[in-house]
Design a protein around this motif. Structure first.
Motif, PDB file in Angstrom:
ATOM      1  N   ILE A  21      59.980  97.271  56.902  1.00  0.00           N
ATOM      2  CA  ILE A  21      60.165  96.496  58.202  1.00  0.00           C
ATOM      3  C   ILE A  21      59.774  95.397  58.813  1.00  0.00           C
ATOM      4  N   ARG A  22      60.467  94.519  59.148  1.00  0.00           N
ATOM      5  CA  ARG A  22      59.574  92.655  59.598  1.00  0.00           C
ATOM      6  C   ARG A  22      58.538  93.228  60.127  1.00  0.00           C
ATOM      7  N   PHE A  23      57.338  93.173  59.691  1.00  0.00           N
ATOM      8  CA  PHE A  23      56.221  92.653  60.073  1.00  0.00           C
ATOM      9  C   PHE A  23      55.404  94.080  59.928  1.00  0.00           C
ATOM     10  N   PHE A  24      56.444  94.780  59.064  1.00  0.00           N
ATOM     11  CA  PHE A  24      55.346  96.527  59.256  1.00  0.00           C
ATOM     12  C   PHE A  24      55.362  96.685  57.784  1.00  0.00           C
ATOM     13  N   GLY A  25      56.209  95.901  56.855  1.00  0.00           N
ATOM     14  CA  GLY A  25      56.434  96.200  55.590  1.00  0.00           C
ATOM     15  C   GLY A  25      56.707  97.253  55.290  1.00  0.00           C
ATOM     16  N   THR A  26      56.000  98.618  54.723  1.00  0.00           N
ATOM     17  CA  THR A  26      55.847 100.222  54.235  1.00  0.00           C
ATOM     18  C   THR A  26      54.710 100.264  54.783  1.00  0.00           C
ATOM     19  N   THR A  27      53.982  99.905  56.071  1.00  0.00           N
ATOM     20  CA  THR A  27      53.174 100.824  56.401  1.00  0.00           C
ATOM     21  C   THR A  27      53.361 101.707  57.508  1.00  0.00           C
ATOM     22  N   LEU A 133      56.845  99.299  72.101  1.00  0.00           N
ATOM     23  CA  LEU A 133      55.814 100.242  73.161  1.00  0.00           C
ATOM     24  C   LEU A 133      56.281 101.539  72.035  1.00  0.00           C
ATOM     25  N   VAL A 134      56.770 101.907  71.818  1.00  0.00           N
ATOM     26  CA  VAL A 134      57.792 103.671  71.570  1.00  0.00           C
ATOM     27  C   VAL A 134      57.067 103.734  69.929  1.00  0.00           C
ATOM     28  N   GLU A 135      58.021 102.453  69.255  1.00  0.00           N
ATOM     29  CA  GLU A 135      57.148 102.835  67.614  1.00  0.00           C
ATOM     30  C   GLU A 135      57.772 101.326  67.580  1.00  0.00           C
ATOM     31  N   ALA A 136      57.381 101.286  65.899  1.00  0.00           N
ATOM     32  CA  ALA A 136      57.736  99.987  65.104  1.00  0.00           C
ATOM     33  C   ALA A 136      59.721  99.852  65.377  1.00  0.00           C
ATOM     34  N   PRO A 137      60.156  98.671  66.101  1.00  0.00           N
ATOM     35  CA  PRO A 137      61.226  98.756  66.601  1.00  0.00           C
ATOM     36  C   PRO A 137      61.834  98.339  64.488  1.00  0.00           C
ATOM     37  N   GLY A 138      62.868  99.507  64.925  1.00  0.00           N
ATOM     38  CA  GLY A 138      63.759  99.882  63.822  1.00  0.00           C
ATOM     39  C   GLY A 138      63.364 100.804  62.462  1.00  0.00           C
ATOM     40  N   GLU A 139      62.362 101.711  63.211  1.00  0.00           N
ATOM     41  CA  GLU A 139      61.290 102.031  62.507  1.00  0.00           C
ATOM     42  C   GLU A 139      61.855 103.607  62.979  1.00  0.00           C
ATOM     43  N   GLY A 140      62.525 104.453  63.911  1.00  0.00           N
ATOM     44  CA  GLY A 140      63.145 105.207  63.373  1.00  0.00           C
ATOM     45  C   GLY A 140      64.177 105.791  62.557  1.00  0.00           C
ATOM     46  N   VAL A 141      65.441 104.612  62.765  1.00  0.00           N
ATOM     47  CA  VAL A 141      66.220 104.221  62.058  1.00  0.00           C
ATOM     48  C   VAL A 141      65.914 104.848  60.616  1.00  0.00           C
ATOM     49  N   LYS A 142      65.090 103.528  59.965  1.00  0.00           N
ATOM     50  CA  LYS A 142      64.329 103.663  58.731  1.00  0.00           C
ATOM     51  C   LYS A 142      63.497 104.933  58.304  1.00  0.00           C
ATOM     52  N   ARG A 143      62.673 104.892  59.267  1.00  0.00           N
ATOM     53  CA  ARG A 143      62.384 106.871  59.226  1.00  0.00           C
ATOM     54  C   ARG A 143      64.037 108.097  58.710  1.00  0.00           C
ATOM     55  N   ALA A 144      64.844 107.547  58.993  1.00  0.00           N
ATOM     56  CA  ALA A 144      65.473 109.092  59.678  1.00  0.00           C
ATOM     57  C   ALA A 144      66.577 108.948  58.312  1.00  0.00           C
ATOM     58  N   ALA A 145      66.628 107.879  57.475  1.00  0.00           N
ATOM     59  CA  ALA A 145      67.243 107.056  56.457  1.00  0.00           C
ATOM     60  C   ALA A 145      66.763 107.374  55.000  1.00  0.00           C
ATOM     61  N   HIS A 146      65.137 107.189  55.062  1.00  0.00           N
ATOM     62  CA  HIS A 146      64.543 107.476  53.908  1.00  0.00           C
ATOM     63  C   HIS A 146      63.629 108.953  54.391  1.00  0.00           C
TER      64      HIS A 146
END
Length: 170
Positions: A21-27, A133-146
């Motif tokens: 994810i932009r700014f977060f990588g895979t952290t 404020l809730v999560e890394a923007p887009g994290e929920g989508v990427k987490r579900a796909a992963h």
């Protein structure tokens, strides 16, 4: 003695890798290696960018107001900015919560709406700030796909029975 974090187990060959994810990588996967300071930084950056975009819009509206074209034109311009911002907020929120592939209709990638997204940029940045404020923007989508990819990989590896090495009878 200092506590050392456990080393992650090596991944088997062919195991699905998480998308960065932009700014977060895979952290974002384990929320480690500076994830939280990055979240704070992204939130502050998005808030500052939102304020800057709103200031630019304000200068534009004030410039039109100085031309003395009347209250109707000023009201029309303000309404146009508000509508573009609301459309941009909705589109950005949908991308960050459901993924870009879920965009349909007027929200889909359409070159003719480029000006709308540009004018509504402050709204888009505000949505990005709120989501950060809730999560890394887009994290929920990427987490579900992963998680789906890991589950499919696990099923493919173990077979339908759930036991590694089990063979089907024919």
């Amino acid at each position: 003695m200092s506590e050392q974090p456990p080393t992650p187990a090596p991944k088997p060959a062919g195991a699905p890798e998480p998308e960065p994810i932009r700014f977060f990588g895979t952290t974002w996967v384990n929320r480690d290696n500076g994830y939280w300071p990055r979240r704070v930084g992204v939130s502050i950056g998005a808030l500052v960018a939102t304020a800057a975009a709103a200031l630019v819009l304000r200068f534009g509206v004030e410039g039109v107001a100085l031309s003395d074209n009347g209250g109707f034109l000023n009201g029309l311009l303000t309404a146009a900015i508000a509508v573009c911002s609301m459309m941009s907020v909705r589109r950005t929120w949908k991308v960050l919560t459901e993924g870009k592939d879920q965009l349909t209709g007027w929200m889909a990638e359409d070159r003719s709406l480029g000006a709308v997204w540009l004018i509504g940029g402050a709204g888009s940045l505000a949505a990005y700030f709120a989501r950060s404020l809730v999560e890394a923007p887009g994290e929920g989508v990427k987490r579900a796909a992963h998680e789906r990819a890991v589950e499919r990989y696990g099923k493919r590896r173990t077979g339908r029975s759930g036991r590694p090495g089990a063979k089907r009878k024919r």
